[in-house]
Scaffold this active site. Structure first.
Site, PDB file in Angstrom:
ATOM      1  N   THR A   1       1.308  -0.943  -0.027  1.00 35.55           N
ATOM      2  CA  THR A   1       0.105   0.264   0.023  1.00 35.55           C
ATOM      3  C   THR A   1       0.847   0.615  -0.192  1.00 35.55           C
ATOM      4  O   THR A   1       1.052   2.031  -0.802  1.00 35.55           O
ATOM      5  CB  THR A   1      -0.896   0.061   1.154  1.00 35.55           C
ATOM      6  OG1 THR A   1      -1.437  -1.088   1.077  1.00 35.55           O
ATOM      7  CG2 THR A   1      -1.628   1.136   1.508  1.00 35.55           C
TER       8      THR A   1
ATOM      9  N   ASN B   1      -5.126  -8.628  -8.799  1.00 34.25           N
ATOM     10  CA  ASN B   1      -5.249  -9.204  -7.366  1.00 34.25           C
ATOM     11  C   ASN B   1      -7.010 -10.526  -7.145  1.00 34.25           C
ATOM     12  O   ASN B   1      -6.477 -11.220  -6.792  1.00 34.25           O
ATOM     13  CB  ASN B   1      -5.002  -9.270  -5.989  1.00 34.25           C
ATOM     14  CG  ASN B   1      -6.110  -7.169  -6.424  1.00 34.25           C
ATOM     15  OD1 ASN B   1      -6.203  -6.354  -7.146  1.00 34.25           O
ATOM     16  ND2 ASN B   1      -6.430  -7.002  -5.496  1.00 34.25           N
TER      17      ASN B   1
ATOM     18  N   GLN C   1       1.212  -8.497  -7.399  1.00 34.58           N
ATOM     19  CA  GLN C   1       0.564  -9.772  -7.338  1.00 34.58           C
ATOM     20  C   GLN C   1       1.345 -10.802  -8.639  1.00 34.58           C
ATOM     21  O   GLN C   1       1.598 -11.679  -8.752  1.00 34.58           O
ATOM     22  CB  GLN C   1      -0.946  -9.920  -7.857  1.00 34.58           C
ATOM     23  CG  GLN C   1      -1.465  -9.327  -6.170  1.00 34.58           C
ATOM     24  CD  GLN C   1      -1.863 -10.457  -5.093  1.00 34.58           C
ATOM     25  OE1 GLN C   1      -1.595 -11.284  -5.350  1.00 34.58           O
ATOM     26  NE2 GLN C   1      -2.475 -10.327  -4.528  1.00 34.58           N
TER      27      GLN C   1
ATOM     28  N   SER D   1       5.400  -6.275  -2.180  1.00 39.34           N
ATOM     29  CA  SER D   1       4.859  -7.119  -1.215  1.00 39.34           C
ATOM     30  C   SER D   1       5.959  -8.190  -0.370  1.00 39.34           C
ATOM     31  O   SER D   1       5.361  -8.640  -1.422  1.00 39.34           O
ATOM     32  CB  SER D   1       3.805  -6.255  -0.786  1.00 39.34           C
ATOM     33  OG  SER D   1       3.191  -6.852   0.054  1.00 39.34           O
TER      34      SER D   1
ATOM     35  N   HIS E   1       4.938  -9.831   2.064  1.00 45.18           N
ATOM     36  CA  HIS E   1       4.290 -10.811   2.533  1.00 45.18           C
ATOM     37  C   HIS E   1       2.946 -12.166   1.336  1.00 45.18           C
ATOM     38  O   HIS E   1       2.458 -12.651   1.546  1.00 45.18           O
ATOM     39  CB  HIS E   1       3.186 -10.494   3.520  1.00 45.18           C
ATOM     40  CG  HIS E   1       2.271  -9.992   3.157  1.00 45.18           C
ATOM     41  ND1 HIS E   1       0.569 -10.236   2.757  1.00 45.18           N
ATOM     42  CD2 HIS E   1       1.872  -8.040   2.793  1.00 45.18           C
ATOM     43  CE1 HIS E   1       0.257  -9.022   2.474  1.00 45.18           C
ATOM     44  NE2 HIS E   1       0.501  -7.935   2.498  1.00 45.18           N
TER      45      HIS E   1
ATOM     46  N   THR F   1      13.286   5.281  10.130  1.00 45.77           N
ATOM     47  CA  THR F   1      14.101   4.103  10.677  1.00 45.77           C
ATOM     48  C   THR F   1      14.301   2.585   9.683  1.00 45.77           C
ATOM     49  O   THR F   1      12.252   2.205   9.989  1.00 45.77           O
ATOM     50  CB  THR F   1      13.963   3.343  11.782  1.00 45.77           C
ATOM     51  OG1 THR F   1      15.166   5.097  12.641  1.00 45.77           O
ATOM     52  CG2 THR F   1      14.954   2.835  12.852  1.00 45.77           C
TER      53      THR F   1
ATOM     54  N   CYS G   1     -12.879  -6.933   1.737  1.00 44.15           N
ATOM     55  CA  CYS G   1     -13.764  -7.297   2.625  1.00 44.15           C
ATOM     56  C   CYS G   1     -13.292  -6.620   3.243  1.00 44.15           C
ATOM     57  O   CYS G   1     -12.347  -6.900   4.392  1.00 44.15           O
ATOM     58  CB  CYS G   1     -13.131  -9.177   2.709  1.00 44.15           C
ATOM     59  SG  CYS G   1     -14.277  -9.495   4.201  1.00 44.15           S
TER      60      CYS G   1
HETATM   61  C1  LIG Z   1      -2.280  -5.802  -6.435  1.00 47.75           C
HETATM   62  C2  LIG Z   1      -1.770  -5.206  -5.225  1.00 47.75           C
HETATM   63  N1  LIG Z   1      -2.340  -4.155  -4.839  1.00 47.75           N
HETATM   64  C3  LIG Z   1      -1.359  -3.689  -3.438  1.00 47.75           C
HETATM   65  C4  LIG Z   1      -1.569  -4.528  -2.623  1.00 47.75           C
HETATM   66  C5  LIG Z   1      -1.828  -3.693  -1.163  1.00 47.75           C
HETATM   67  O1  LIG Z   1      -0.279  -4.864  -0.531  1.00 47.75           O
HETATM   68  P1  LIG Z   1       0.154  -4.137   0.972  1.00 47.75           P
HETATM   69  O2  LIG Z   1      -0.966  -5.671   1.805  1.00 47.75           O
HETATM   70  O3  LIG Z   1       1.181  -5.375   1.836  1.00 47.75           O
HETATM   71  O4  LIG Z   1       0.028  -3.103   2.096  1.00 47.75           O
HETATM   72  C6  LIG Z   1      -2.356  -5.371  -2.910  1.00 47.75           C
HETATM   73  C7  LIG Z   1      -3.019  -6.490  -1.293  1.00 47.75           C
HETATM   74  O5  LIG Z   1      -3.656  -7.195  -1.794  1.00 47.75           O
HETATM   75  C8  LIG Z   1      -1.947  -5.838  -3.725  1.00 47.75           C
HETATM   76  O6  LIG Z   1      -2.607  -7.646  -3.892  1.00 47.75           O
END
Ligand SMILES: Cc1ncc(COP(=O)(O)O)c(C=O)c1O
Length: 384
Positions: free
Chosen positions: A72, A152, A180, A200, A202, A238, A328
């Site tokens: 994000t 996504n 993604q 990202s 995670h 930081t 959601c």
């Molecule tokens: C295409 C896409 N952009 C942005 C994000 C946001 O990433 P984060 O959850 O690391 O903030 C996601 C997360 O679902 C995503 O799938």
């Protein structure tokens, strides 16, 4: 009862190797990478190594990577950073699509409130953005184009090469949400016509709370978080040293098994669809985005006559975790903006469920889940 996780597009479990690497950092002496003493120098070295390792995997220079708090922030920073820098050069028009993640959509809304003009393009019925439409929308005032690489919700792969090449010819910056795509598609940033890209950790069995923004060398960019000189003055604060090391390890693992994972995911997808067809008939579900190029591990299915909310809740009771569309918030499902933009009726969009497979899923889990989905669909349809 079984507990089956099929929501890997939302987040993925942390890989053991990643946890081990992060634990070493957390249990170590610590230190702020900005401090000049030995503790600080050690932390700085760890951070620098993590950046080098990520740059190696992404085929870019380490100096082109800014660590952020996740996808994000990368999207927000990439868009605002590029838009405001371009504004100084007299460009105030942004092109994006209606199927972006909210991290892009809402960041663009904010820029519009602040005076930028915005063109939002719809995909075709298969969920793919049409490059010719993006190119047609470009003009001399266009500052920035933002198009995601893999959606996504539907797993659709977007044709970014053509869009990026056209943007480059016109001095327009091109931002790609590649969150993604990481670990799913080969990414050689240096060879791609992309100026900014968001990542990202995670989503690839790395830790939550760390991401990166790629800003190609020479790209006009205006920092947004103000404070210290971290990240070459582009993102104050930081740094998350353990997170960066975990991200590096997760990416190395993801890249080393990208091809084998894809093969496995294809097998799981095929088996799931095949079994579902056998059990409820091919007419009982629609594969959303099925006629576009898709990554194999994101499967978006509409079940006519079935409410996604009921299906999701019943699957949860059976121990199977999936997602409805993407949105959601506070436990409530809202209609998917992606499926709506693709032209799906309210009923079909309201009956869509996203299954996203991952490394931990076994063939037995896939078969078991397909059977449970089939039973529930038949039950919900008859009681509706
Ligand atoms: C295409 C896409 N952009 C942005 C994000 C946001 O990433 P984060 O959850 O690391 O903030 C996601 C997360 O679902 C995503 O799938």
């Amino acid at each position: 009862m079984q507990s089956i996780y099929m929501d890997h597009a939302a987040t993925t479990p942390l890989a053991t190797e990643v946890l081990e690497e992060m634990t070493v950092i957390w249990q170590g002496p610590g230190g702020n990478p900005s401090s000049v003493h030995a503790f600080g120098r050690n932390a700085k070295q760890q951070l620098g190594r993590a950046r080098d390792r990520i740059a190696t995997q992404l085929h870019c220079s380490p100096a082109e990577l800014i660590f952020t708090s996740g996808g994000t922030e990368s999207d927000n920073l990439g868009l605002a950073g590029a838009a405001w820098a371009q504004r100084k050069a007299g460009r105030d028009h942004i092109i994006t699509t209606a199927i972006e993640h909210h991290a892009v959509l809402h960041a663009v809304d904010r820029l519009e409130e602040q005076g930028f003009r915005v063109t939002r393009l719809l995909p075709d019925a298969s969920g793919a953005i049409v490059p010719a439409q993006v190119i047609e929308a470009m003009n001399e005032q266009t500052a920035l184009v933002s198009v995601m690489l893999v959606n996504n919700e539907t797993g659709t792969v977007q044709p970014i090469e053509q869009i990026g090449a056209a943007a480059r010819e016109r001095g327009i910056l091109f931002h790609v949400d590649a969150i993604q795509a990481l670990g799913r598609l080969p990414l050689r940033l240096r060879e791609m016509p992309v100026d900014l890209a968001s990542f990202s950790a995670h989503k690839i069995n790395g830790p939550q709370g760390i991401g990166a923004l790629y800003v190609a060398k020479g790209t006009r960019f205006e920092p947004q978080l103000l404070g210290g000189p971290q990240e070459r003055n582009r993102r104050a604060g930081t740094e998350n040293v353990a997170g960066a090391c975990g991200f590096a390890r997760a990416l190395e693992l993801a890249e080393s098994r990208r091809e084998s994972k894809r093969e496995r995911m294809l097998q799981l997808r095929q088996r799931f669809l095949e079994l579902l067809s056998d059990l409820i008939g091919r007419d009982a579900f629609i594969l959303n985005g099925g006629s576009s190029e898709q990554v194999p591990d994101i499967l978006n299915l509409s079940f006519p006559g079935v409410s996604a909310e009921s299906l999701l809740m019943n699957l949860d009771i059976e121990g199977i975790a999936v997602s409805g569309g993407s949105a959601c918030s506070s436990g409530a499902l809202s209609r998917s903006h992606v499926l709506t933009a693709m032209g799906l009726s309210e009923q079909l969009a309201g009956s869509a469920v996203r299954f996203s497979f991952g490394l931990g899923n076994t063939m037995e889990e896939i078969e078991y889940s397909a059977q449970i989905v089939a039973t529930l669909v038949l039950r919900i349809r008859t009681t509706a």
